[in-house]
Scaffold this motif. Structure first.
Motif, short mmCIF file in Angstrom:
data_model
loop_
_atom_site.label_atom_id
_atom_site.label_comp_id
_atom_site.label_asym_id
_atom_site.label_seq_id
_atom_site.Cartn_x
_atom_site.Cartn_y
_atom_site.Cartn_z
N SER A 1 49.62 -0.63 -20.94
CA SER A 1 48.26 -0.54 -20.41
C SER A 1 48.29 -0.14 -18.94
O SER A 1 49.17 -0.55 -18.19
CB SER A 1 47.56 -1.90 -20.50
OG SER A 1 47.68 -2.43 -21.79
N LEU A 2 47.32 0.66 -18.60
CA LEU A 2 47.16 1.09 -17.21
C LEU A 2 45.77 0.58 -16.81
O LEU A 2 44.79 0.93 -17.46
CB LEU A 2 47.19 2.61 -17.22
CG LEU A 2 47.42 3.38 -15.95
CD1 LEU A 2 48.85 3.18 -15.48
CD2 LEU A 2 47.20 4.88 -16.23
N HIS A 3 45.73 -0.29 -15.80
CA HIS A 3 44.44 -0.87 -15.45
C HIS A 3 43.79 -0.05 -14.34
O HIS A 3 44.38 0.18 -13.30
CB HIS A 3 44.61 -2.33 -15.04
CG HIS A 3 45.29 -3.13 -16.10
ND1 HIS A 3 44.76 -3.28 -17.36
CD2 HIS A 3 46.49 -3.76 -16.13
CE1 HIS A 3 45.58 -4.00 -18.10
NE2 HIS A 3 46.64 -4.30 -17.37
N VAL A 4 42.58 0.39 -14.60
CA VAL A 4 41.91 1.31 -13.70
C VAL A 4 40.83 0.59 -12.89
O VAL A 4 40.09 -0.23 -13.43
CB VAL A 4 41.25 2.46 -14.49
CG1 VAL A 4 40.64 3.49 -13.55
CG2 VAL A 4 42.27 3.11 -15.40
N ILE B 1 45.28 -6.12 -13.76
CA ILE B 1 44.04 -6.22 -14.50
C ILE B 1 42.93 -6.84 -13.65
O ILE B 1 41.76 -6.56 -13.84
CB ILE B 1 44.28 -7.03 -15.78
CG1 ILE B 1 43.13 -6.81 -16.75
CG2 ILE B 1 44.51 -8.49 -15.47
CD1 ILE B 1 43.50 -7.11 -18.15
N GLY C 1 40.21 -7.32 -11.31
CA GLY C 1 39.31 -6.39 -10.64
C GLY C 1 39.22 -5.03 -11.30
O GLY C 1 38.51 -4.15 -10.83
N ALA C 2 39.96 -4.84 -12.42
CA ALA C 2 39.93 -3.53 -13.08
C ALA C 2 38.60 -3.34 -13.81
O ALA C 2 38.02 -4.29 -14.33
CB ALA C 2 41.10 -3.42 -14.05
N SER C 3 38.15 -2.09 -13.85
CA SER C 3 36.90 -1.83 -14.57
C SER C 3 37.19 -1.58 -16.05
O SER C 3 36.44 -1.97 -16.92
CB SER C 3 36.19 -0.62 -13.95
OG SER C 3 37.06 0.50 -13.97
N HIS C 4 38.31 -0.94 -16.32
CA HIS C 4 38.71 -0.73 -17.72
C HIS C 4 40.21 -0.43 -17.76
O HIS C 4 40.84 -0.27 -16.72
CB HIS C 4 37.91 0.40 -18.36
CG HIS C 4 38.03 1.72 -17.65
ND1 HIS C 4 37.53 1.96 -16.40
CD2 HIS C 4 38.63 2.87 -18.04
CE1 HIS C 4 37.79 3.20 -16.03
NE2 HIS C 4 38.46 3.78 -17.01
N SER C 5 40.76 -0.38 -18.97
CA SER C 5 42.20 -0.16 -19.11
C SER C 5 42.45 1.05 -20.00
O SER C 5 41.67 1.35 -20.90
CB SER C 5 42.86 -1.39 -19.73
OG SER C 5 42.63 -2.52 -18.93
N LEU C 6 43.55 1.74 -19.72
CA LEU C 6 43.93 2.91 -20.50
C LEU C 6 45.24 2.59 -21.22
O LEU C 6 46.19 2.12 -20.60
CB LEU C 6 44.12 4.11 -19.58
CG LEU C 6 42.92 4.46 -18.70
CD1 LEU C 6 43.24 5.63 -17.78
CD2 LEU C 6 41.70 4.77 -19.56
#
Lengths: 497, 107
Positions: free
Chosen positions: A139-142, A149, A151-156
């Motif tokens: 997962s890459l947390h954006v 993760i 504060g991330a808005s979404h994950s890729l």
């Protein structure tokens, strides 16, 4: 934070290590997808590892074989019959909503392995189990500040890694080493790496995540005596270099000790190791998170290795690390201390490969343990992760042996190799580092030096050979170090005596 | 491991359903909890009736076929292209599946 010494004064640390090894199979655990590291995202996937409806897993026989060999190498019993189980959890790194793992029927269990510490002491680490499972996606947390993760808005999510065969090796609580616990943790992981490499089951590259370590740490007060129960543990996840294993365990011992001394208590939780700051921070609390509803995987049949198969695999085991070290020490003519330093520096394979590429054992040892170890320390990386190969080190030594570069130039050649300028030969050519071996040029430089220092030359002529050092120095300076000092000395003396 | 359901009494309580819903990240209303708990109980109890005929000496079955060691060779076979893999994804970014943030957990 309190010091390690103070922490150890009050508490006895107990550690446990869980190591995940990605097996080096060509295809995944339950489907035929490739396992190449660094491929384009989601380019090594299929309906099975994406968990699409109607797809069914089939076990990779080579992966099962590797798992059994790992178990045997760790002195484990091999299960006569065992199954996979579904570990159910809802997190997008597994598209199936479960990870296929083994639960209460591991393929290998109850083993032990002897780890040699830097001071030569041997510590026996007992193995609880080694079980098969599949790796998860990445997962890459954006949107978060640090790729984490929080504060991330979404994950890729990239599922290339999902389904790659893993073996998880779990130790029993390691109680004996006491204050040496951090060192033992590191030595154990280094030992496993050596063993797995010798087995040829994984490339064990910690920086690529093919060997990952979770470290459990708990403390017991000294006042409680040896029979008291273990303290509450924390599990520090994804400690991904040998150096970090030692640092993370040490940090966690100090952190827990400080907490306990202040009258607090340790929370049973997963913690995350931060390589840059050298601290752990809390992850999820185990009490709420660990409810995986394991049940036997209905889509896979049991694994029942026959005694004949297991015996056959036992025959394929490599020489145990201890025996191998003894054999190599004899072959290379290393003293016990030289061998211990080589192993301790994580340089055994590197020296072995360098020797295989033609360097003498002593020169290979010197390069890796002196010059290269110093540079690895300065860079804060593992020796094996320096951007120089055993082949290149052997080639460099060849240049020294052939008199084409002297020791000082060789270090400059190494600078070039480490900077990615190509092979030693290439660097010598590009940087013009070869020693001046043309006697004409050397003689001219020698004559120049004699002319520049008539008083020194007179002393040498009067038999004060020691004074020739100043002339040799002048020649070397004139040739910017690119000369063989011994040859220069010869020429100076020839001219003046 | 889940508790083995008993053959008598409601096997799935309202609290169980709330816990399971939490694990599965399904947001159930109070009314849905009231509605689902007895329904799930009926299902679990029905399945649990197998116990009435299977005695202690009958081991639990995890697979209907009496076979073991079904392996494939370690050979790479073509899978899906990234485009095919991502075709049905609701949201895609950087050739990856884009998923909503998961609160309170680290990968």
């Amino acid at each position: 934070m309190i010091s390690y010494v103070e922490a150890i004064e009050h508490f006895e640390p107990v550690i446990g290590l869980e190591v995940h090894v990605e097996l080096g199979t060509a295809s995944k655990m339950f489907c035929g997808c490739a396992t190449t590291f660094g491929a384009e995202p989601n380019s090594q996937v299929c309906p099975t590892c994406l968990g699409l409806p109607g797809s069914l897993p089939v076990m990779n026989g080579a992966a099962v074989e590797s798992a059994i060999r790992i178990g045997l190498a760790l002195g484990c019993d091999i299960a006569g019959w065992c199954r996979f189980a579904r570990k159910n959890y809802f997190y997008p790194d597994m598209p199936k909503n479960f990870q296929t793992s083994q639960y209460d029927e591991p393929i290998a269990f109850e083993g032990a392995t002897d780890v040699v510490l830097a001071d030569g002491e041997t510590v026996r680490i007992e193995i609880e189990r080694a079980h098969m499972e599949e790796d998860t996606g990445k997962s890459l947390h954006v949107g978060g500040a640090t790729g984490r993760i929080h504060g991330a808005s979404h994950s890729l999510v990239d599922y290339n890694r999902a389904g790659i065969p893993l073996v998880e090796i779990v130790t029993k609580p390691v109680i004996g080493p006491d204050a040496q616990a951090p060192e033992v943790a590191r030595a154990y992981v280094a030992h496993l790496r050596e063993l797995l490499l010798a087995l040829g089951v994984s490339d064990v590259r910690m920086e690529q995540g093919s060997l990952r370590c979770d470290a459990n740490v708990s403390l017991r007060p000294r006042s409680g005596g040896p029979d008291q129960p273990l303290g509450t543990r924390t599990e520090t996840k994804n400690v991904n270099s040998l150096r970090s294993v030692e640092r993370a365990v040490r940090h966690e011992i100090c952190r827990q000790a400080e907490l306990l001394l202040a009258g607090g208590s340790v929370t049973l939780e997963t913690r995350h190791w931060h390589e840059d700051t050298g601290v752990t921070t809390p992850g999820r609390s185990k009490e709420q998170a660990e409810d995986y509803r394991y049940f036997p995987e209905p889509d896979l049949v049991p694994v029942a290795p026959s005694p004949q198969w297991v015996d056959h695999l036992r025959q394929t085991l490599p020489e145990p690390p201890g025996e191998r070290r003894a054999r190599l020490a004899a072959q290379w003519g290393f003293s016990e201390l030289e061998m211990r330093d080589t192993v301790g520096a994580g340089a055994l394979e590197l020296v072995e490969s360098t020797v295989a590429c033609g360097a003498s054992p002593q020169s290979a040892r010197k390069w890796w343990l002196a010059e290269l170890s110093r540079r690895a320390r300065a860079e804060g990386v593992e020796l094996a992760d320096l951007p120089v190969s055993p082949q290149q080190v052997a080639e460099l030594q060849g240049l020294v042996d052939g008199g084409r570069v002297n020791d000082q130039l060789a270090r400059q050649v190494l600078d070039g190799v480490l900077a990615g300028e190509g092979s030693p030969e290439q660097v010598v050519t590009d940087r013009g580092l070869e020693v001046v071996s043309d006697d004409g040029a050397l003689t001219a430089a020698v004559d120049q030096a004699i002319a520049d220092h008539p008083d020194v030359a007179a002393k040498v002529r009067d038999g004060k050979i020691a004074a020739s050092g100043a002339l040799i120095g002048a020649v070397m300076k004139q040739l910017r170090g690119q000369a063989d000092a011994a040859r220069v000395r010869e020429l100076v003396l020839q001219r003046l005596t | 491991m889940p508790e083995t359901p008993e053959t008598t009494g409601p096997s799935i309580s309202r609290a169980d359903v709330a816990h399971l819903a939490g694990l599965a990240r399904i947001d159930l209303t109070e009314a849905e909890l009231d509605h689902l708990a007895p329904q799930l109980s009926v299902i679990v109890e029905s399945v649990a009736r197998v116990r009435e005929v299977a005695d202690e000496d009958v081991p639990p079955t995890s697979h209907p076929l009496p076979v073991t060691n079904v392996f494939r060779d370690d050979v790479v076979r073509p899978g899906l292209s990234a485009d095919e893999a991502l075709a049905a994804a609701p949201s895609v970014e950087q050739q990856r599946f884009s998923v909503p943030q998961i609160l309170g957990e680290e990968a």
